[in-house]
Design an enzyme around this catalytic site. Structure first.
Site, PDB file in Angstrom:
ATOM      1  N   SER A  12      -2.895  -3.848  10.742  1.00  0.00           N
ATOM      2  CA  SER A  12      -3.770  -2.508  10.254  1.00  0.00           C
ATOM      3  C   SER A  12      -4.920  -3.116  10.182  1.00  0.00           C
ATOM      4  O   SER A  12      -5.811  -3.468   9.414  1.00  0.00           O
ATOM      5  CB  SER A  12      -3.290  -2.371   8.522  1.00  0.00           C
ATOM      6  OG  SER A  12      -4.080  -1.734   8.567  1.00  0.00           O
ATOM      7  N   HIS A  37      -0.943  -1.103  14.004  1.00  0.00           N
ATOM      8  CA  HIS A  37      -1.323   0.039  12.479  1.00  0.00           C
ATOM      9  C   HIS A  37      -2.373   0.259  11.804  1.00  0.00           C
ATOM     10  O   HIS A  37      -3.139  -0.302  11.541  1.00  0.00           O
ATOM     11  CB  HIS A  37      -0.707  -0.741  11.887  1.00  0.00           C
ATOM     12  CG  HIS A  37      -0.022   0.006  10.327  1.00  0.00           C
ATOM     13  ND1 HIS A  37       1.239   0.533   9.954  1.00  0.00           N
ATOM     14  CD2 HIS A  37      -0.701   0.140   9.063  1.00  0.00           C
ATOM     15  CE1 HIS A  37       2.020   0.579   9.630  1.00  0.00           C
ATOM     16  NE2 HIS A  37       0.582   1.005   8.224  1.00  0.00           N
ATOM     17  N   ASP A  39      -3.714   3.533   8.814  1.00  0.00           N
ATOM     18  CA  ASP A  39      -3.962   3.879   8.025  1.00  0.00           C
ATOM     19  C   ASP A  39      -4.297   4.694   7.470  1.00  0.00           C
ATOM     20  O   ASP A  39      -5.298   5.097   7.337  1.00  0.00           O
ATOM     21  CB  ASP A  39      -3.824   2.515   7.272  1.00  0.00           C
ATOM     22  CG  ASP A  39      -2.727   1.643   7.048  1.00  0.00           C
ATOM     23  OD1 ASP A  39      -1.673   1.971   7.150  1.00  0.00           O
ATOM     24  OD2 ASP A  39      -2.908   0.951   6.946  1.00  0.00           O
ATOM     25  N   MET A  41      -4.867   8.140   5.159  1.00  0.00           N
ATOM     26  CA  MET A  41      -4.335   7.682   4.151  1.00  0.00           C
ATOM     27  C   MET A  41      -6.067   9.034   3.046  1.00  0.00           C
ATOM     28  O   MET A  41      -6.640   9.608   3.609  1.00  0.00           O
ATOM     29  CB  MET A  41      -5.518   6.826   2.931  1.00  0.00           C
ATOM     30  CG  MET A  41      -4.595   5.252   2.999  1.00  0.00           C
ATOM     31  SD  MET A  41      -4.986   3.752   2.027  1.00  0.00           S
ATOM     32  CE  MET A  41      -4.477   3.025   2.905  1.00  0.00           C
ATOM     33  N   HIS A  70       0.834   5.369  10.487  1.00  0.00           N
ATOM     34  CA  HIS A  70       1.109   5.226   9.152  1.00  0.00           C
ATOM     35  C   HIS A  70       0.705   7.124   8.033  1.00  0.00           C
ATOM     36  O   HIS A  70      -0.593   5.817   7.681  1.00  0.00           O
ATOM     37  CB  HIS A  70       1.295   3.354   8.746  1.00  0.00           C
ATOM     38  CG  HIS A  70       1.314   3.628   7.185  1.00  0.00           C
ATOM     39  ND1 HIS A  70       1.645   3.257   6.328  1.00  0.00           N
ATOM     40  CD2 HIS A  70       2.759   5.099   6.273  1.00  0.00           C
ATOM     41  CE1 HIS A  70       2.230   3.559   5.360  1.00  0.00           C
ATOM     42  NE2 HIS A  70       2.574   4.814   4.997  1.00  0.00           N
ATOM     43  N   MET A  72      -0.135   7.781   4.980  1.00  0.00           N
ATOM     44  CA  MET A  72      -0.491   8.159   3.237  1.00  0.00           C
ATOM     45  C   MET A  72      -0.496   9.228   2.986  1.00  0.00           C
ATOM     46  O   MET A  72      -1.129   9.317   2.393  1.00  0.00           O
ATOM     47  CB  MET A  72      -0.656   7.100   3.083  1.00  0.00           C
ATOM     48  CG  MET A  72       0.276   6.060   3.393  1.00  0.00           C
ATOM     49  SD  MET A  72      -0.493   4.614   3.158  1.00  0.00           S
ATOM     50  CE  MET A  72      -1.563   4.456   4.588  1.00  0.00           C
ATOM     51  N   MET A 141       7.312  -0.298   2.079  1.00  0.00           N
ATOM     52  CA  MET A 141       7.254  -0.614   1.510  1.00  0.00           C
ATOM     53  C   MET A 141       6.624  -2.152   0.492  1.00  0.00           C
ATOM     54  O   MET A 141       8.132  -2.026   0.095  1.00  0.00           O
ATOM     55  CB  MET A 141       5.447   0.155   0.991  1.00  0.00           C
ATOM     56  CG  MET A 141       5.609   1.479   1.813  1.00  0.00           C
ATOM     57  SD  MET A 141       4.319   1.322   3.479  1.00  0.00           S
ATOM     58  CE  MET A 141       2.968   0.691   2.090  1.00  0.00           C
ATOM     59  N   PHE A 147      -3.811   0.774  -0.653  1.00  0.00           N
ATOM     60  CA  PHE A 147      -5.092  -0.213  -0.685  1.00  0.00           C
ATOM     61  C   PHE A 147      -4.190  -1.616   0.244  1.00  0.00           C
ATOM     62  O   PHE A 147      -3.663  -1.672   0.282  1.00  0.00           O
ATOM     63  CB  PHE A 147      -5.666  -0.688  -1.864  1.00  0.00           C
ATOM     64  CG  PHE A 147      -5.680   0.125  -3.097  1.00  0.00           C
ATOM     65  CD1 PHE A 147      -7.038   0.643  -3.196  1.00  0.00           C
ATOM     66  CD2 PHE A 147      -5.069   0.284  -3.515  1.00  0.00           C
ATOM     67  CE1 PHE A 147      -7.507   1.736  -3.310  1.00  0.00           C
ATOM     68  CE2 PHE A 147      -5.345   2.017  -4.543  1.00  0.00           C
ATOM     69  CZ  PHE A 147      -6.667   2.175  -4.613  1.00  0.00           C
ATOM     70  N   GLY A 149      -5.020  -6.187   1.184  1.00  0.00           N
ATOM     71  CA  GLY A 149      -5.274  -7.287   0.419  1.00  0.00           C
ATOM     72  C   GLY A 149      -4.238  -6.915  -0.805  1.00  0.00           C
ATOM     73  O   GLY A 149      -4.446  -7.852  -2.415  1.00  0.00           O
ATOM     74  N   ASP A 176       4.926  -3.103   5.424  1.00  0.00           N
ATOM     75  CA  ASP A 176       4.308  -3.425   5.018  1.00  0.00           C
ATOM     76  C   ASP A 176       3.378  -3.314   3.665  1.00  0.00           C
ATOM     77  O   ASP A 176       3.949  -2.402   3.056  1.00  0.00           O
ATOM     78  CB  ASP A 176       3.776  -1.538   6.100  1.00  0.00           C
ATOM     79  CG  ASP A 176       2.525  -1.394   5.729  1.00  0.00           C
ATOM     80  OD1 ASP A 176       1.464  -2.351   5.496  1.00  0.00           O
ATOM     81  OD2 ASP A 176       1.827  -0.056   5.735  1.00  0.00           O
ATOM     82  N   GLY A 177       2.659  -4.557   3.909  1.00  0.00           N
ATOM     83  CA  GLY A 177       2.157  -4.914   2.491  1.00  0.00           C
ATOM     84  C   GLY A 177       2.012  -6.063   2.242  1.00  0.00           C
ATOM     85  O   GLY A 177       3.598  -6.687   1.862  1.00  0.00           O
ATOM     86  N   GLY A 178       1.300  -7.121   2.276  1.00  0.00           N
ATOM     87  CA  GLY A 178       1.558  -8.717   1.900  1.00  0.00           C
ATOM     88  C   GLY A 178       2.349  -9.564   2.379  1.00  0.00           C
ATOM     89  O   GLY A 178       2.472 -10.181   1.976  1.00  0.00           O
ATOM     90  N   GLY A 198      -2.657  -6.798   7.934  1.00  0.00           N
ATOM     91  CA  GLY A 198      -4.061  -6.747   7.505  1.00  0.00           C
ATOM     92  C   GLY A 198      -4.700  -7.512   7.001  1.00  0.00           C
ATOM     93  O   GLY A 198      -5.100  -8.169   8.219  1.00  0.00           O
TER      94      GLY A 198
END
Ligand code: DX5
Ligand code: ZN
Length: 227
Positions: A12, A37, A39, A41, A70, A72, A141, A147, A149, A176-178, A198
């Site tokens: 990302s 990816h 993002d 927003m 993606h 958002m 997700m 955000f 991180g 997606d995420g962590g 990311g």
């Protein structure tokens, strides 16, 4: 794009140098990224604002693999044409972004793009049951969007449920995420094949020192492949 269920790592660019997106995309691709990816927003659907279709268009020549956009944003439909014209391969919209996800997915495919639907952590797998035949990707997700991180939220039961719902259909499950070498095996074992990362890809490296990007990508892929 041909369909396969092997593990794909999608860095990302949210975690990259915002003043150097083109070179960052080229650097992670040279270091083994499968997709990029992107993002988007809007400061409304999620608290942060990143960039829009014009930035995606400027990025496109720097991406040789797959441009995975993606969204958002809410509303979403009025902006789809711009992202398709910008050269997105995949456009993913959130099921929570409006009352007409069915129409949104129809619109994405009619613009010639692959269609993805994303689910926030609080949204059950069943929310996409009636649109599975309209999508090429389901994005689960594993953080609340907005955000990079953030700490991984365990959604393995939802991933496994979606994997069973999808069956033999050519639909990717993206996480997606962590995602990092610790969490990647959990989601891969549950049935995910596209891992967005990311911070875990971009940490320690830069455009002038891209070797850590490759090490990070290989570490995530190796961890996911052990599952
Ligand atoms: C979150 C974004 C993610 C984010 C992931 O709203 O959709 O793509 O960049 O970042 P990490 O891998 O740092 O959690
Ligand atoms: Zn994302």
């Amino acid at each position: 794009m041909t369909f396969d269920r092997s593990i794909k790592i999608a860095p990302s660019i949210l975690a990259s140098d915002f003043a150097n997106f083109g070179a960052e995309c080229a650097a992670v691709e040279a270091q083994g990224a499968d997709w990029i990816h992107v993002d988007v927003m809007d400061g409304h659907f999620v608290p942060a604002i990143t960039f829009g279709a014009q930035t995606c268009k400027a990025l496109r020549p720097h991406i040789k693999t797959v441009m995975d956009v993606h969204l958002m944003i809410s509303p979403v439909d009025t902006y789809l044409e711009g992202f398709a014209e910008a050269g997105a391969d995949i456009i993913t919209a959130h099921v929570e972004a409006g009352p007409h996800i069915h129409r949104t997915l129809q619109n994405i495919r009619s613009l010639g793009c692959k269609a993805g639907v994303a689910l926030n952590p609080g949204t059950p797998a069943e929310a996409v049951a009636d649109v599975l035949d309209m999508v090429d990707l389901v994005c689960v997700m594993t953080v609340n969007p907005g955000f990079g991180g953030q700490k991984f939220i365990d959604m393995t039961a939802k991933i496994a449920k979606l994997r069973a719902m999808i069956g033999d259909r050519p639909i990717h499950i993206e996480i997606d995420g962590g995602v990092d070498p610790t969490t990647a095996p959990l989601v891969a074992a549950a049935g995910a094949d596209v891992l967005v990362a990311g911070s875990a890809v971009f940490r320690g490296g830069s455009v002038s020192n891209p070797t850590p990007y490759g090490e990070n990508i290989r570490a995530i892929r190796a961890a996911a492949s052990q599952s």
